[in-house]
Design a protein around this motif. Structure first.
Motif, short mmCIF file in Angstrom:
data_model
loop_
_atom_site.label_atom_id
_atom_site.label_comp_id
_atom_site.label_asym_id
_atom_site.label_seq_id
_atom_site.Cartn_x
_atom_site.Cartn_y
_atom_site.Cartn_z
N LYS A 21 0.80 -1.24 0.00
CA LYS A 21 0.00 0.00 0.00
C LYS A 21 0.82 1.28 0.00
CE LYS A 21 -2.09 -1.02 4.14
NZ LYS A 21 -2.88 -0.83 5.33
N PHE A 22 2.11 1.17 0.31
CA PHE A 22 2.91 2.40 0.38
C PHE A 22 3.71 2.66 -0.90
CE2 PHE A 22 2.89 0.76 4.88
CZ PHE A 22 1.91 1.63 5.31
N PRO A 284 -12.76 12.82 23.32
CA PRO A 284 -13.90 13.71 23.62
C PRO A 284 -15.05 13.01 24.36
CG PRO A 284 -13.76 13.27 21.26
CD PRO A 284 -12.52 12.70 21.87
N PHE A 285 -15.00 11.68 24.42
CA PHE A 285 -16.03 10.94 25.16
C PHE A 285 -15.64 10.77 26.63
CE2 PHE A 285 -12.99 8.49 22.75
CZ PHE A 285 -12.29 7.89 23.78
N PHE A 289 -12.51 15.24 29.50
CA PHE A 289 -12.96 16.16 28.45
C PHE A 289 -14.35 16.70 28.79
CE2 PHE A 289 -14.89 17.37 24.42
CZ PHE A 289 -13.85 17.98 23.73
N TYR A 346 -21.80 4.11 27.31
CA TYR A 346 -21.27 4.98 26.25
C TYR A 346 -19.78 5.24 26.44
CZ TYR A 346 -20.02 9.54 24.30
OH TYR A 346 -19.36 10.57 23.69
N SER A 350 -17.24 3.71 23.75
CA SER A 350 -16.52 4.69 22.93
C SER A 350 -15.02 4.53 23.11
CB SER A 350 -16.92 6.11 23.32
OG SER A 350 -18.29 6.28 23.14
N LYS A 353 -13.92 1.46 21.20
CA LYS A 353 -13.95 1.72 19.75
C LYS A 353 -12.82 2.65 19.32
CE LYS A 353 -18.83 0.89 18.88
NZ LYS A 353 -20.12 1.52 19.14
N ALA A 354 -12.56 3.66 20.13
CA ALA A 354 -11.49 4.61 19.78
C ALA A 354 -10.13 3.90 19.78
CB ALA A 354 -11.47 5.78 20.74
N LYS A 356 -9.64 0.77 19.24
CA LYS A 356 -9.64 -0.12 18.09
C LYS A 356 -9.31 0.65 16.81
CE LYS A 356 -12.80 -3.34 16.06
NZ LYS A 356 -14.19 -3.75 15.94
N THR A 357 -9.93 1.82 16.65
CA THR A 357 -9.67 2.63 15.45
C THR A 357 -8.20 3.03 15.38
OG1 THR A 357 -11.92 3.48 15.48
CG2 THR A 357 -10.32 4.74 14.21
N ASN A 360 -6.05 -0.03 14.54
CA ASN A 360 -6.20 -0.40 13.13
C ASN A 360 -5.51 0.59 12.21
OD1 ASN A 360 -7.53 -2.87 12.69
ND2 ASN A 360 -9.44 -1.99 13.45
N ALA A 361 -5.58 1.86 12.58
CA ALA A 361 -4.99 2.90 11.73
C ALA A 361 -3.47 2.77 11.65
CB ALA A 361 -5.38 4.28 12.24
N LYS A 363 -1.87 0.32 10.91
CA LYS A 363 -1.52 -0.51 9.75
C LYS A 363 -1.25 0.34 8.51
CE LYS A 363 -4.73 -4.06 11.30
NZ LYS A 363 -6.10 -4.51 11.03
N ASP A 364 -1.74 1.58 8.52
CA ASP A 364 -1.55 2.45 7.35
C ASP A 364 -0.31 3.33 7.46
OD1 ASP A 364 -3.83 1.40 6.33
OD2 ASP A 364 -5.08 3.17 6.61
#
Lengths: 421, 425
Positions: A21-22, A284-285, A289, A346, A350, A353-354, A356-357, A360-361, A363-364
């Motif tokens: 990908k790079f 922010p969750f 914050f 919540y 959150s 999920k944050a 996890k994101t 995962n990111a 990898k890029d």
């Protein structure tokens, strides 16, 4: 997407991650050391190495060489993870197909020379280079005060870990520079390259066999017995919370709280701890914050962050100086809320999920990936990104409440303005 | 849809202009885990005086409004927008600069729901007296944080010295005084003027489905009629610099400096602006880059260190170069640089092709991350530049172009020096 591991027969480990990908190939070479008495020398070395190699004698020629390799970038840096002192040498080379030239071998050869074949005179580095880099290094150490946000966090940890190796600043101390010269630094350097653990990560669209072949060609020299770096001691009982105030010429106060988490880097409890820190101040969750910023309008930034390898956590925010007590009360209340189990679905979801994101990111980004692998290795864990995410997803509210009980406030640091005289 | 393609890098971007005037750009990046979308309006801190479409009178608003509005967009009657993005696992953010306000998110899943949320919330302002008042405390701390940042101060002091009246000399967030005057009526006025689809752009990138992305955007966009042009009023800026030197004392260990050069050949965007940008950047790199004689000299004399850097920022109606770093003697650094520039001894043809190669590599690196693609795209878009034209324009530049541009731009009379000194005991 498995990482290929190769041993180069001399304590140097080569890791290859192939991905298409790079548009560039990224090589990161890390040298590990114990953070300790020689920190200043160790921190100064990359700057001296960058000045010239035995075949490319000046920095200027070195840069020209890299520019001709289609702007291959070279970056060197020094930082710490827990009580491990790391040097990082990074090259990012444009991918062959976009420039119609194979420059990987030239890059690898250059990297080897940069780290292992510096410009020497007799049994020493070039005298002028060392003199100049010492002066610049002194300026860099002194100018840490310029970045008030980072400085406040560093100072909090320093006060908190006084007497422990972790308190040592990653660039060392300016007083130590006086006794460093081209001879003793070179002597120290030889010791380093002979005995310190080295890991190399290659990320990009490469043929692993070819990469291995090229590295074997240039990196097969002999080295000595490789140093074993122990894990730092993370346990310390807090008898009394320490309060530290520092007066500087500033208009904003920086309130920073340092905590002992009592959770080792490779423990299963690290995952609940990560979620705990996220619920407290990971976005922010988070409670910080929502309560310090959104509800009380006290700060623009208020966050918490872990230092995984030394088992620490920091909370930091920038406030009006007179709001010290108000902000401190709100922060401590949030910690208590978590301990008492007042975590909403919540907040928990959150946070997970944050995390996890952001995992995962990674990898890029080639360097984030290398750093992830490196951190895993230092922590003594062996999870790939997917496995790590699974552990985070399994964390329950009860796990977070349980780990919250282990987190102890150690030091409250406040950067404030100068009193009118 | 219209397709923009560049064969040199094998990248394409699809474009569709909606009936309401919104321009939508979609860029597929196969194999990427992350998706990124950015919804931006051509409204920045510079736009504090304007005639709204349909109005006859001039509206003048307090400094820092664009940034204030950005903060307030995240609040809706039902609660915080951050909350909804958090529930979808995305990380949302926004930024305001001199010309642009942009809202964005990065996700690794639920891309289409996140996109829908982005499109909807930016079209849904909710300002009350109470929520506007509450934000003032938060933004005041943001302003203070920057006031204590010497690198920020040395930069804005340089801009203040370069410009007599152009709003680029003012802090993006305004001042604690100016934001105290902001109220919900002012925010609504700016919102309805500048957040019209015609004044906006949406860019999405990642391993995404083109048609589905476009459908989501269409379904969730207001069907406004085109409103016509906004007349932005900028004061007439003289060609000269306002002040030659500006010095401030702060809590630093060693002086910081910014040597600024005012660009006077302005007033155009598009490929011509891109060409100018590259000419100046290549020229600066040849003259002052890590492989230059001048850098080597300054470094070996202990006058600069690894923090030394330079950049040219060229917008349609203004532009400037900034050369900065830390130094024990900023005045001497300035004199050496100005002297070298006057003698034109440093622009050598032999360096030109090499530096050009460096810029090719630099451009390719942009395409490694969806974030940097999106940021670059929007940044160029506001200057009427298509990101994919970059390499073609770069290849078209000759050494003579660089030399001529450089002589015109880097002139002693166009220069200012900003210094932040340590506080004397």
């Amino acid at each position: 997407m498995e990482l290929i591991e190769k041993q180069l027969n001399n304590g140097i480990n080569l890791y290859i991650d192939t991905t298409d990908k790079f548009k560039t190939v990224t090589i990161n070479l890390y040298i590990h050391n114990q953070l300790g008495k020689e920190a200043t020398k160790y921190a100064l070395l990359p700057a001296v190495l960058k000045r010239g190699t035995s075949s490319i004698k000046t920095y200027k020629e070195m840069v020209k060489f890299l520019e001709n390799l289609y702007g291959t970038t070279m970056a060197v840096s020094v930082y710490k993870k827990g009580e491990r002192h790391l040097q990082q040498y990074r090259l990012e080379l444009p991918q062959e197909e976009y420039i119609k030239e194979n420059i990987l071998e030239e890059g690898v050869k250059f990297l080897k020379e940069l780290v292992f074949n510096p410009l020497t005179e007799g049994n020493a580095f070039n005298k002028d280079y060392v003199l100049q880099e010492k002066e610049i290094h002194k300026n860099l150490i002194d100018s840490r005060i310029n970045d008030k946000t980072k400085y406040a966090v560093d100072r909090c940890y320093e006060e908190m870990c006084k007497g422990e190796p972790f308190a040592i600043f990653e660039l060392g101390k300016s007083e130590d520079l006086e006794v460093i010269d081209e001879k003793n630094l070179y002597h120290y350097y030889q010791n380093c390259i002979n005995t310190l653990p080295i890991d190399i990560y290659v990320v990009g669209n490469v043929d692993p066999r070819y990469v291995e072949e090229v590295f074997t060609k240039y990196f097969s020299f002999q080295r000595g017995q490789i140093l074993n770096i122990p894990s730092p001691n993370i346990y310390k009982e807090v008898k009394e919370v320490k309060y530290v105030t520092e007066n500087l010429e500033v208009t904003q106060g920086k309130l920073t709280l340092g905590f002992r988490t009592n959770v080792p880097a490779n423990s299963e409890e690290y995952f609940p701890l990560l979620v705990y820190s996220g619920v407290l101040g990971g976005g922010p969750f988070s409670k910080l914050f929502m309560n310090v910023r959104e509800k009380a309008s006290l700060a623009y930034y208020a966050y918490s962050r872990l230092e995984r390898f030394k088992g620490l956590m920091v909370v930091s925010c920038g406030i009006e100086i007179e709001n010290y007590n108000k902000a401190l009360d709100i922060i401590l209340k949030q910690l208590k809320e978590i301990e008492e189990g007042n975590i909403s679905d919540y907040e928990l979801d959150s946070t997970i999920k944050a995390l996890k994101t952001s995992l995962n990111a990674m990898k890029d980004n080639a360097t984030s990936k290398s750093d992830y692998y490196l951190s895993q290795k230092i922590a003594g864990a062996d999870l790939n990104i997917e496995e790590f995410i699974k552990k985070v997803e399994k964390v329950t509210k009860e796990d977070v409440v349980e780990v919250a009980k282990k987190v102890k406030l150690d030091t409250v640091y406040f950067m404030t303005g100068k009193k009118e005289e | 849809m219209q397709q923009l393609y560049n064969g040199r890098i094998d990248e394409k971007i699809l474009l569709q202009e909606l009936d309401n005037g919104l321009k939508v750009y979609i860029m597929p990046k196969r194999g990427y885990t992350k998706q990124f979308a950015i919804f931006a309006t051509h409204f920045g801190s510079n736009d504090s005086k304007f005639i709204a479409p349909g109005d006859t009178n001039v509206t003048e608003v307090p400094d820092g409004v664009a940034h204030f509005l950005e903060h307030k967009m995240f609040e809706e009657e039902e609660g915080s927008i951050f909350e909804q993005f958090s529930k979808l696992g995305a990380s949302a953010n926004a930024y305001t600069n001199f010309t642009t306000t942009a809202y964005l998110f990065a996700s690794t899943e639920n891309f289409y729901e996140n996109l829908k949320l982005l499109v909807k919330f930016v079209q849904n302002p909710y300002f009350t007296d109470e929520n506007v008042e509450k934000e003032k405390g938060i933004i005041a701390q943001e302003i203070r944080m920057y006031q204590d940042d010497p690198n920020w101060k040395v930069y804005f002091n340089a801009l203040e010295a370069l410009y007599h009246v152009h709003p680029v000399r003012k802090d993006i967030a305004g001042t604690i005084e100016s934001i105290s005057q902001i109220n919900k009526e002012i925010l609504y006025k700016c919102y309805y003027t500048f957040y019209h689809p015609e004044n906006m752009v949406l860019f999405a990138v990642g391993d995404i489905d083109i048609d589905k992305t476009l459908d989501i955007i269409k379904e969730n966009m207001r069907q406004d009629k085109k409103q016509g042009k906004i007349k932005r009023i900028y004061p007439k800026e003289p060609l000269s610099v306002y002040k030659k030197e500006v010095v401030q004392d702060m809590q630093v260990s060693i002086p910081l400096f910014n040597l600024g050069f005012k660009d006077t050949d302005v007033g155009f965007g598009g490929k011509k602006l891109l060409k100018k940008n590259l000419e100046i950047q290549i020229g600066l790199e040849m003259a002052l880059g890590r492989s230059s004689d001048l850098y080597e000299r300054l470094y070996n004399e202990g006058l600069i260190d690894s923090t030394f850097s330079f950049d040219y920022g060229g917008e349609i109606d203004y532009g400037y170069s900034i050369i900065g770093g830390q130094s024990k003697d900023p005045f001497k650094v300035r004199d050496i640089i100005l002297n070298a520039i006057n003698n034109l001894q440093f622009l050598k043809e032999e360096d030109f092709e090499r530096i050009k190669k460096k810029y090719i590599g630099k451009f390719l690196r942009t395409f490694n991350s969806v974030d940097s693609i999106a940021y670059s795209f929007i940044n160029f878009y506001m200057k009427e530049i298509n990101l994919l034209d970059y390499l073609d324009v770069l290849y078209s530049i000759s050494f003579e172009d660089v030399r001529e541009r450089f002589q015109n731009h880097l002139r002693e009379e166009n220069s200012v020096l900003s210094v932040v000194n340590p506080i004397k005991k």
